[in-house]
Design a protein around this motif. Structure first.
Motif, short mmCIF file in Angstrom:
data_model
loop_
_atom_site.label_atom_id
_atom_site.label_comp_id
_atom_site.label_asym_id
_atom_site.label_seq_id
_atom_site.Cartn_x
_atom_site.Cartn_y
_atom_site.Cartn_z
N ASN A 291 3.76 -13.15 -10.43
CA ASN A 291 4.82 -13.24 -9.24
C ASN A 291 4.87 -14.55 -8.72
OD1 ASN A 291 6.49 -12.14 -6.90
ND2 ASN A 291 4.50 -11.86 -5.72
N VAL A 292 6.05 -14.86 -8.41
CA VAL A 292 6.48 -16.20 -7.80
C VAL A 292 7.18 -16.16 -6.42
CG1 VAL A 292 6.09 -17.25 -9.75
CG2 VAL A 292 8.38 -16.66 -9.24
N ALA A 293 7.38 -14.98 -5.92
CA ALA A 293 8.26 -14.54 -4.89
C ALA A 293 7.76 -13.51 -3.78
CB ALA A 293 9.85 -14.15 -5.48
N GLY A 294 7.41 -14.18 -2.83
CA GLY A 294 6.87 -13.15 -1.59
C GLY A 294 5.66 -12.60 -2.11
N PRO A 295 4.98 -11.31 -1.18
CA PRO A 295 3.98 -10.99 -1.22
C PRO A 295 3.73 -10.25 -2.77
CG PRO A 295 4.72 -10.62 0.86
CD PRO A 295 5.83 -11.12 -0.09
N CYS A 296 2.40 -10.11 -3.33
CA CYS A 296 2.07 -9.31 -4.37
C CYS A 296 2.07 -7.79 -4.04
CB CYS A 296 1.11 -9.70 -5.07
SG CYS A 296 1.05 -11.70 -5.80
N ARG A 297 2.60 -7.27 -5.06
CA ARG A 297 2.22 -5.65 -4.94
C ARG A 297 1.43 -5.20 -6.19
NH1 ARG A 297 5.50 -2.97 -1.10
NH2 ARG A 297 7.18 -4.37 -0.33
N THR B 225 -0.12 -13.67 2.78
CA THR B 225 0.31 -12.56 3.26
C THR B 225 -0.20 -11.22 2.26
OG1 THR B 225 2.33 -13.50 4.21
CG2 THR B 225 2.59 -11.29 3.59
N THR B 226 -0.29 -11.69 0.87
CA THR B 226 -0.61 -10.51 0.24
C THR B 226 -1.96 -10.03 0.38
OG1 THR B 226 0.59 -11.62 -1.57
CG2 THR B 226 -1.38 -10.23 -2.60
N SER B 227 -3.02 -11.07 0.75
CA SER B 227 -4.24 -10.54 0.97
C SER B 227 -4.50 -10.02 2.44
CB SER B 227 -5.14 -12.05 1.20
OG SER B 227 -5.38 -12.64 -0.25
N LEU B 228 -3.69 -10.42 3.37
CA LEU B 228 -3.94 -9.93 4.77
C LEU B 228 -3.33 -8.58 4.78
CD1 LEU B 228 -3.72 -13.16 6.51
CD2 LEU B 228 -5.41 -11.69 6.58
N ARG B 229 -2.22 -8.35 4.15
CA ARG B 229 -1.46 -6.99 3.95
C ARG B 229 -2.45 -6.16 3.23
NH1 ARG B 229 5.02 -7.16 2.72
NH2 ARG B 229 5.46 -8.10 4.41
N ALA B 230 -3.20 -6.68 2.21
CA ALA B 230 -4.01 -5.46 1.62
C ALA B 230 -5.22 -5.28 2.35
CB ALA B 230 -4.58 -6.25 0.16
N LEU B 231 -5.95 -6.32 3.28
CA LEU B 231 -6.75 -5.87 4.14
C LEU B 231 -6.48 -4.90 5.01
CD1 LEU B 231 -9.56 -6.79 5.28
CD2 LEU B 231 -8.30 -8.42 6.85
N ALA B 232 -5.37 -5.05 5.93
CA ALA B 232 -4.88 -4.04 6.87
C ALA B 232 -4.70 -2.90 6.04
CB ALA B 232 -3.51 -4.51 7.49
#
Length: 526
Positions: free
Chosen positions: A5-11, A48-55
């Motif tokens: 991924n090179v655009a936005g948060p990872c899923r 953002t990827t890490s913190l969304r996953a944490l939430a």
């Protein structure tokens, strides 16, 4: 199949990624301590990827109602406190409707006194929510001015009431550490008052670049899904070029896998990575352009200009400037000051040199001999003639005057070498030098592929140089460089930028020289 991924948060279902708990293992402990804290790192590093996953993890485990939302919607309202607060609350409501079970979502907003809107809504939510609230204010540095001050102040006021009547834990995430200032135009720190608007912060957590182990883990996910391996040399080259910068790490792999397209049965090698690096530099992707847009900011120039010239940065604002440029991700943390990674260094120099390259009208093949090698004496003579006629005008167009002569020479070399070879650069910070290695592929008489290597050292003579003419020092430094490369001859360029230097047409010439160990040197005086 997942992708790099090179655009936005990872899923996780779409992208290869390092789990959040591995990159930020201490966050759960901080949340359990009901801490208010900061997570910061340059853009495109995975915050953002890490913190969304944490939430999502905290909510799924059943102990908290956790939400990671963006403050970006408040950006237009720098001095409109109420509009910014309502924009942030709108972002919270919209995301909560998708991410949280109905019983954990915030109640409808109620009127509040001026400057207390966010405090009032968060208080009511915490009071009615059956679980402690954990909120991540992502992109907090999208806010500025009175709006930023107001949001931080409201969080500080509510802090003593947690967890029963205010969020139990708050995480502020942004590019910069949130202290008692805002980033004004140009990045200069501007004090917001004598007391900090967020003096309840327990800790600042820096999200670091990938380690080599994490790069191996990331690339191994691709291998597990496709069978396509990365060689040890390829991964080592990725680490050398990117220093683990997450976006670059993903971008190089994606360039190889999706654009260069080796077969899945073919291992990805060092040569693939080098080719991907060149393509990436030339493409100037959005992430890279957003960094390069900062080059004209005064704080950035005060740090980068002396570094590129091989000087020691300093001055009254150095500490704040350095901290700012580290936060941008352009230079590495710690001393000595150095550009964050070789790819950024290459792009920065190319962008700055492009202001001169537009003035270089030359036919590259005219400097290639019948044997396919670059004709170095002819190349230097061609540049000397260009420098006599246009040097002062072209150098005057460059935004970084301290390194302008070197950039003009590099622009000349770019025009000659581009498409056929490459240029590697090293900067000797504090040693007033730039080292270049021009690599030019060619074939010998038998058709065997060869690489011509031309080592150059660039120096500038200025009025402040108390040791006088840097020629002898340059020859000694070039000797060290040639010894390291295993070469027996090289080029030394010395640009005379003293106020009382001879006229450019009189001082520009080519000379023969010798290093202290006897290596032959072509000396360009300019």
């Amino acid at each position: 199949m997942r992708r790099f991924n090179v655009a936005g948060p990872c899923r996780a279902e779409q992208h290869y990624m390092i789990p959040a708990e591995e990159r930020l293992p201490e966050l759960v402990t901080l949340v359990e301590r009901q801490a208010y804290f900061v997570v910061h790192a340059p853009r495109q590093t995975g915050k953002t990827t890490s913190l969304r996953a944490l939430a999502r993890r905290l909510t799924a485990e059943g102990r908290y109602a956790a939400l990671c939302f963006s403050c970006e919607m408040g950006r237009p309202f720098e001095d409109d406190v109420e509009a910014a607060a309502k924009a942030i609350w709108s972002a919270i409501e919209q995301l909560a409707s998708r991410e949280l079970p109905e019983d954990l979502r915030p109640p409808s907003p109620i009127p509040a006194a001026e400057g207390t809107f966010l405090y009032k809504q968060l208080s009511r939510w915490a009071e009615v929510c059956p679980r402690p609230l954990v909120l991540v204010f992502d992109e907090i540095d999208a806010l500025a001015g009175r709006s930023l001050y107001s949001v931080l102040s409201q969080l500080r006021v509510g802090f003593p009431e947690r967890p029963a009547a205010f969020p139990s834990s708050v995480i502020l995430s942004g590019m910069r550490d949130v202290r008692d200032y805002k980033a004004a135009s140009g990045g200069g720190p501007v004090r917001m008052g004598s007391s900090s608007p967020f003096n309840v912060k327990e800790k600042s957590v820096l999200l670091a670049n990938f380690t080599e182990t994490e790069v191996r883990e990331l690339y191994a996910q691709h291998t597990a899904e496709t069978g396509q391996a990365f060689t040890k040399e390829a991964i080592s080259t990725v680490m050398s070029l990117t220093q683990g910068q997450p976006w670059l790490t993903n971008a190089l792999a994606r360039e190889v896998v999706e654009e260069l397209g080796p077969l899945p049965s073919e291992a990805i090698t060092e040569a693939h990575i080098i080719q991907a690096k060149e393509r990436l530099i030339l493409s100037r992707a959005t992430h890279l352009d957003s960094l390069l847009a900062r080059l004209r900011e005064d704080a950035v120039r005060r740090v980068l200009e002396p570094v590129l010239a091989g000087e020691l940065p300093g001055g009254a604002t150095f500490d704040a400037d350095f901290e700012y440029v580290v936060d941008l991700g352009l230079v590495a943390p710690g001393l000595p000051v150095r550009i964050a990674n070789p790819i950024y260094r290459e792009i920065i120099v190319r962008v700055l040199a492009a202001q001169a390259e537009a003035a270089v009208a030359v036919e590259p093949r005219s400097y290639v001999g019948t044997d396919g090698r670059l004709d170095v004496p002819a190349l230097l003579e061609g540049f000397a003639q260009f420098w006599r006629e246009h040097g002062e005008i072209v150098a005057g167009r460059i935004d970084y005057p301290e390194v302008a002569p070197q950039l003009v020479l590099m622009a000349w070399l770019h025009r000659i070498v581009n498409g056929g070879g490459s240029i590697q650069r090293e900067v000797g910070v504090g040693r007033k030098r730039i080292d270049l290695l021009v690599q030019w592929p060619h074939a010998d008489a038998d058709g065997k592929r060869m690489v011509q290597r031309i080592a150059m050292e660039l120096k500038v003579w200025r009025d402040r140089d108390k040791k006088g003419d840097p020629l002898e020092r340059g020859l000694a430094q070039l000797d060290e460089y040639l010894d390291r490369l295993g070469l027996e001859e090289g080029v030394l360029a010395v640009f005379d930028c003293r106020a009382r230097a001879e006229a450019i047409e009189d001082r520009t010439r080519l000379e023969d020289g010798r290093t202290p160990s006897g290596r032959r040197v072509m000396v360009l005086r300019g």
